[in-house]
Motif scaffolding. Structure first.
Motif, PDB file in Angstrom:
ATOM      1  N   UNK A   1     -62.920 -61.838   1.399  1.00 13.77           N
ATOM      2  CA  UNK A   1     -63.601 -61.162   0.454  1.00 13.77           C
ATOM      3  C   UNK A   1     -63.229 -59.720   0.460  1.00 13.77           C
ATOM      4  N   UNK A   2     -62.547 -59.157  -0.440  1.00 14.57           N
ATOM      5  CA  UNK A   2     -61.921 -57.788  -0.305  1.00 14.57           C
ATOM      6  C   UNK A   2     -62.647 -56.917  -1.395  1.00 14.57           C
ATOM      7  N   UNK A   3     -62.739 -55.653  -1.006  1.00 11.61           N
ATOM      8  CA  UNK A   3     -62.951 -54.568  -2.184  1.00 11.61           C
ATOM      9  C   UNK A   3     -61.929 -53.580  -2.181  1.00 11.61           C
TER      10      UNK A   3
ATOM     11  N   UNK B   1     -53.572 -62.813  -2.046  1.00 15.96           N
ATOM     12  CA  UNK B   1     -54.791 -63.158  -1.578  1.00 15.96           C
ATOM     13  C   UNK B   1     -55.809 -62.086  -2.044  1.00 15.96           C
ATOM     14  N   UNK B   2     -55.703 -61.006  -1.482  1.00 16.11           N
ATOM     15  CA  UNK B   2     -56.555 -59.664  -1.679  1.00 16.11           C
ATOM     16  C   UNK B   2     -56.991 -59.463  -3.316  1.00 16.11           C
TER      17      UNK B   2
ATOM     18  N   UNK C   1     -59.531 -53.540   1.252  1.00 14.44           N
ATOM     19  CA  UNK C   1     -59.817 -53.901   2.533  1.00 14.44           C
ATOM     20  C   UNK C   1     -60.699 -55.186   2.665  1.00 14.44           C
ATOM     21  N   UNK C   2     -60.721 -55.883   3.810  1.00 13.34           N
ATOM     22  CA  UNK C   2     -61.556 -57.150   3.856  1.00 13.34           C
ATOM     23  C   UNK C   2     -63.025 -56.597   4.194  1.00 13.34           C
ATOM     24  N   UNK C   3     -63.772 -56.966   3.168  1.00 12.42           N
ATOM     25  CA  UNK C   3     -65.439 -56.532   3.122  1.00 12.42           C
ATOM     26  C   UNK C   3     -66.376 -57.613   3.939  1.00 12.42           C
ATOM     27  N   UNK C   4     -65.937 -59.038   3.654  1.00  9.71           N
ATOM     28  CA  UNK C   4     -66.946 -59.830   4.045  1.00  9.71           C
ATOM     29  C   UNK C   4     -66.163 -61.328   4.040  1.00  9.71           C
TER      30      UNK C   4
END
Length: 601
Positions: free
Chosen positions: A535-537, A574-575, A524-527
């Motif tokens: 930016x994902x985690x 991308x992720x 999931x998109x985090x920031x």
């Protein structure tokens, strides 16, 4: 009095007549026109005219309701997509100078700090789907696909009537308030999904690293995933590669060329090879554009680069399986009822195509594994291709299929990298060999992608939720649409009905399928970073329930406006590249749920 003959299948006839007219009026400029226009006049227009004569007659002969309307709608979608893609083509000469300008433009766009282009990326995917679907449709009268479609339609409608699922869906979706009910459900789901520990991901997340996975192993998985996710995109062809390139702002820059010069088989192969970083001669087998009712789109490559997972010194024979990119793929997706597979049950459409694909490619794969001792077999894909990838890996390991082909292959490691896999397998009882066969399957979910939750069981649950919400009091007059639009609060009673992960009475052929792996990595998109890149985690999530803790196959389908766009494989690229870049900077790349001591029911 003269009788007027009744038009056969009027809806299908109208769609095909419009398609023929659109083809006759289509003009491509420059070099593309020189290639396309004769094909249009000599092949496409006559084929469409012939289809306009044959298909309505065949549809009219099927003794089932709504065949004309449903078939016409299914055919109109790719035609509309093709028209949308055609409308974007600039009408000017596509010559060498223009090609050079395009390449320079792409090079400039792919500078490391350039922002991604999601709209252009999505349109390239649409154009590719449309082109493959047109090829699929126009070859129907000549390759026997139409009979397969008729048989598949009869089986699907028979399942709907026999199981009772058809009446459940009819109650939910054939309703005047269906849109309002969907918006209310989506609004409540999205509110809860933003509540940290109550999010769908957190509710299914593990509170520690999975068994046999440490930080070093996770780093290796992500490194290999960043390599094989490109194979999953390349399996779709040049349009999806261009789509991925327009989003890809992490890692190595890839220069692309415009889609039209890549139309020949040799050029397509060269472009695919460049994208996955192999030599063209390393691609030893590939399917043709368009669809097949029996064999999923794919290509086979001998990749000599070392794999990180397993720590071996050798490369891999890679089977990349295409996801849904044609009408034939949609037909496979629609066969969602289950059948016996590896001492359990599997998604019928995907299981049958998995078996057929293996019979089609096993000789070349066995040959290449024998020619390259010590190489792994890596099976990868996106969406439908991911489901087939996971099922094929399960089958090969559980049935010792490679060893049965040749004793020298008994120690070959079989791994699957599955991006956006649908739930495709139901394990009926504990079985150590089955559990071991799932061990080296690495599935990924991106954001609110709906496909990893789309089983027949989940669709029944969604229909049940919609029926319950429809019957609940919402106030008078315009209160319901105001509630759907967010201008009026949703009652706690309705929220609880939507939150409820209830189990429905069993129905034939609707097993509670899951992703056949010990865990799934949900990104999931985090920031955003300093230049606006997302930016994902990652969280490690259960694929099925363990004790009181739910798995991803317990979750309802998320009614989100992003549930389709989040499914596209370039988004997965991308992720994964984002997670890998963070790990290269000595960051973890994964997180655990905010309240790991809680168990969500």
């Amino acid at each position: 009095m003269t009788e007027v003959a009744e038009m056969k299948a009027p809806c299908i006839t109208k769609v095909l007549e419009d398609a023929k007219e659109d083809l006759e009026n289509a003009e491509l400029p420059g070099f593309a026109g020189k290639v396309f226009n004769p094909i249009r006049d000599e092949i496409l227009v006559p084929a469409t005219a012939k289809a306009g004569e044959m298909i309505p007659l065949a549809a009219n002969a099927i003794p089932l309701p709504y065949v004309d309307e449903v078939s016409a709608f299914a055919m109109s979608v790719p035609f509309a997509a093709m028209k949308a893609g055609y409308s974007l083509i600039p009408h000017k000469e596509v010559d060498d100078e223009a090609n050079e300008d395009a390449v320079r433009g792409f090079e400039e766009a792919f500078k490391r700090n350039q922002r991604p282009k999601p709209l252009a990326s999505s349109m390239m995917g649409v154009v590719g789907f449309a082109c493959n679907s047109i090829i699929d449709i126009l070859t129907i009268p000549f390759n026997g696909k139409f009979g397969d479609w008729l048989e598949a339609t009869k089986k699907f409608l028979g399942f709907m009537m026999y199981s009772g699922v058809g009446s459940e869906l009819l109650d939910a979706f054939a309703d005047f308030n269906v849109l309002e009910n969907m918006l209310i459900i989506g609004r409540v789901q999205n509110e809860r999904n933003d509540l940290g520990g109550e999010s769908r991901r957190a509710r299914t997340a593990m509170s520690s690293l999975p068994a046999n996975i440490d930080e070093s192993m996770f780093k290796d998985i992500i490194a290999d995933a960043s390599r094989y996710v490109k194979y999953a995109s390349a399996a779709y062809g040049v349009s999806m590669i261009d789509s991925a390139d327009l989003l890809q702002v992490y890692g190595k820059k890839v220069v692309v060329i415009p889609i039209i010069p890549a139309a020949s088989e040799k050029a397509r192969k060269k472009k695919v090879a460049r994208y996955v970083n192999v030599q063209p001669d390393d691609i030893v087998s590939s399917s043709k554009p368009g669809g097949s009712m029996d064999i999923l789109g794919h290509f086979v490559t001998v990749d000599k680069k070392k794999n990180r997972v397993g720590g071996g010194d050798n490369g891999a024979v890679v089977l990349a399986i295409r996801g849904t990119y044609t009408l034939s793929g949609l037909k496979v997706d629609a066969s969602a009822y289950s059948q016996e597979f590896c001492e359990g049950y599997a998604h019928t459409g995907i299981a049958l195509r998995t078996e057929a694909l293996w019979n089609h490619v096993k000789d070349i794969i066995v040959t290449k594994l024998l020619e390259n001792p010590g190489f792994d077999l890596v099976i990868t894909g996106h969406s439908l291709g991911a489901g087939a990838s996971a099922l094929l890996a399960l089958k090969l390991k559980y049935e010792d299929a490679l060893m049965k082909e040749n004793e020298l292959l008994k120690d070959v490691k079989v791994r699957s990298f599955a991006f956006a896999p649908p739930p495709v397998y139901f394990q009926t009882h504990p079985n150590e060999k089955l559990t071991a066969a799932m061990k080296d399957t690495y599935p990924f979910i991106h954001e609110e992608d709906c496909v990893p939750f789309c089983s027949a069981d989940a669709i029944r649950k969604m229909a049940d939720t919609m029926s319950i919400v429809d019957k609940m009091p919402k106030g008078f007059g315009l209160f319901s649409p105001l509630m759907a639009s967010g201008l009026r609060p949703v009652s706690d009673e309705i929220k609880e009905a939507i939150y409820d992960d209830r189990e429905l009475p069993p129905a034939p052929g609707t097993h509670k399928l899951a992703i056949p792996a010990p865990f799934v990595m949900w990104m999931r998109h985090a920031s955003d970073d300093r230049v606006g890149r997302p930016m994902y985690n990652t969280m490690f999530c259960r694929t099925k329930a363990k004790g009181n803790a739910v798995g991803t196959n317990d979750l309802n389908i998320q009614m989100s406006s992003d549930m389709i766009s989040d499914h596209m494989n370039p988004m997965y690229e991308r992720a994964i590249m984002s997670v890998r870049e963070q790990m290269l900077k000595k960051q973890d790349g994964f997180v655990f749920p905010p309240h790991p001591e809680e168990e969500f029911n």
